[in-house]
Design a protein around this motif. Structure first.
Motif, mmCIF file in Angstrom:
data_model
loop_
_atom_site.group_PDB
_atom_site.id
_atom_site.type_symbol
_atom_site.label_atom_id
_atom_site.label_comp_id
_atom_site.label_asym_id
_atom_site.label_seq_id
_atom_site.Cartn_x
_atom_site.Cartn_y
_atom_site.Cartn_z
ATOM 1 N N LEU A 4 -16.935 34.603 2.019
ATOM 2 C CA LEU A 4 -16.004 34.506 3.135
ATOM 3 C C LEU A 4 -14.593 34.872 2.673
ATOM 4 O O LEU A 4 -14.223 34.662 1.516
ATOM 5 N N ASP A 8 -11.636 34.320 7.709
ATOM 6 C CA ASP A 8 -12.899 34.019 8.372
ATOM 7 C C ASP A 8 -12.910 32.567 8.847
ATOM 8 O O ASP A 8 -12.357 31.687 8.179
ATOM 9 N N THR A 17 -19.812 28.056 8.445
ATOM 10 C CA THR A 17 -20.050 29.407 7.953
ATOM 11 C C THR A 17 -20.229 29.377 6.436
ATOM 12 O O THR A 17 -19.495 28.713 5.718
ATOM 13 N N ARG A 20 -20.563 36.095 4.800
ATOM 14 C CA ARG A 20 -20.669 37.243 5.703
ATOM 15 C C ARG A 20 -22.002 37.942 5.471
ATOM 16 O O ARG A 20 -22.468 38.045 4.342
ATOM 17 N N ASP A 24 -17.835 43.113 2.619
ATOM 18 C CA ASP A 24 -16.403 43.061 2.856
ATOM 19 C C ASP A 24 -15.849 44.479 2.934
ATOM 20 O O ASP A 24 -16.100 45.296 2.057
ATOM 21 N N ARG A 32 -18.797 40.839 14.161
ATOM 22 C CA ARG A 32 -18.698 40.067 12.911
ATOM 23 C C ARG A 32 -19.910 39.152 12.818
ATOM 24 O O ARG A 32 -20.200 38.408 13.749
ATOM 25 N N TYR A 34 -22.089 36.272 10.553
ATOM 26 C CA TYR A 34 -22.002 35.268 9.496
ATOM 27 C C TYR A 34 -23.332 34.538 9.334
ATOM 28 O O TYR A 34 -24.019 34.235 10.314
#
Length: 290
Positions: A4, A8, A17, A20, A24, A32, A34
């Motif tokens: 993250l 985020d 979360t 990701r 990146d 987006r 997660y």
């Protein structure tokens, strides 16, 4: 699976979360995404938000439509939530890699037999949606999530949800311009032929690593089909059922999507899927009992 960033969200609804899904700095990701864990530690999910610069209201409306798309071949949506300014949706987690991550794990373009299986499965899913009068409107490499049991389509309605599409020569934020049919940039409405154009771009990407490769870069066995899918004339593009028949001659319609049989994946891709699963478990365990 990527760490993250400071910008985020730490929580989305009742979910914490973890990481990701997309690398990146990835470009052309229509939303987006997660990996997240429920606050009680009991459920791991994929949580999706609008892309930076996107229209939250239009994205939320497309998510509501996508939640009704329950046939095999599409990434399922099980919960919608958030606010008008911060909408989100929840999908059950399963180890999955976006197509760009698949090529990165493999170390380059995929072998033609796998491209054919992947493309045939996507074509079958798309055909089932078109029979119902549903246009996907978000097909691109990032929308294809590869699992051990085959590919699934996500990012439903990404083109419709982005106000930059239609009459704009500039690439729309979060969309791969190589997947946008030329008629869309001229302001024409999204239709089934535009989905086929985007499917051709995904096939080109899987086979070469580029959504708009030179014709000679495409393997000879796929060249004519990809060129037909990417015809500038919408009437000249094959329908998804024809794409399926060209990619996998003799395959029975309905036998690919929803199958529980494992797809034969390159070893490095299997390793990446296994590593993601292990990393998610390792990150999620400390949330148990929260």
């Amino acid at each position: 699976m990527e760490r993250l960033r400071q910008d985020d969200p730490a929580r989305i609804g009742d979910f914490v979360t973890l990481a990701r899904l997309d690398a990146d700095g990835s470009r052309s990701v229509p939303e987006r995404r997660y990996l997240a864990r429920s606050a009680d530690g009991g459920y791991t999910a994929l949580v999706c938000l609008p892309p930076p610069g996107g229209d939250p209201a239009r994205w939320a409306a497309e998510a509501q439509q996508a939640a009704r798309l329950t046939q095999p071949g599409f990434w399922p949506i099980v919960q919608l939530g958030g606010t008008p300014a911060f909408p989100w949706y929840i999908s059950p987690y399963r180890p999955a890699l976006p197509l760009p991550a698949v090529l990165a794990a493999h170390g380059g373009p995929l072998p033609e037999p796998l491209v054919r299986t992947l493309g045939g499965t996507l074509a079958e899913a798309l055909a089932s949606a078109h029979v119902l009068g549903i246009v996907h409107g978000g097909i691109c490499p990032a929308a294809v999530l590869l699992t051990a049991c085959g590919p699934l389509l996500g990012c439903f309605g990404a083109a419709r949800a982005n106000p930059a599409v239609g009459g704009s020569a500039a690439p729309a934020a979060g969309l791969d311009s190589g997947c946008l049919a030329p008629e869309l940039t001229a302001g024409r409405p999204l239709d089934r032929a535009a989905d086929v154009y985007a499917l051709g771009a995904v096939l080109a990407y899987a086979a070469t690593g580029n959504t708009v490769p030179e014709l000679q870069e495409i393997p000879a066995g796929l060249r004519d089909l990809i060129a037909a899918c990417r015809s500038r004339d919408p009437q000249g593009r094959p329908d998804p059922a024809r794409v399926l028949a060209e990619l996998l001659p003799g395959a029975a319609y309905g036998a690919l999507t929803g199958s529980t049989e494992r797809v034969s994946l390159p070893g490095r891709v299997v390793e990446a899927l296994s590593r993601q699963s292990a990393e998610v478990l390792a990150v999620a365990l400390p949330t148990q009992g929260r």
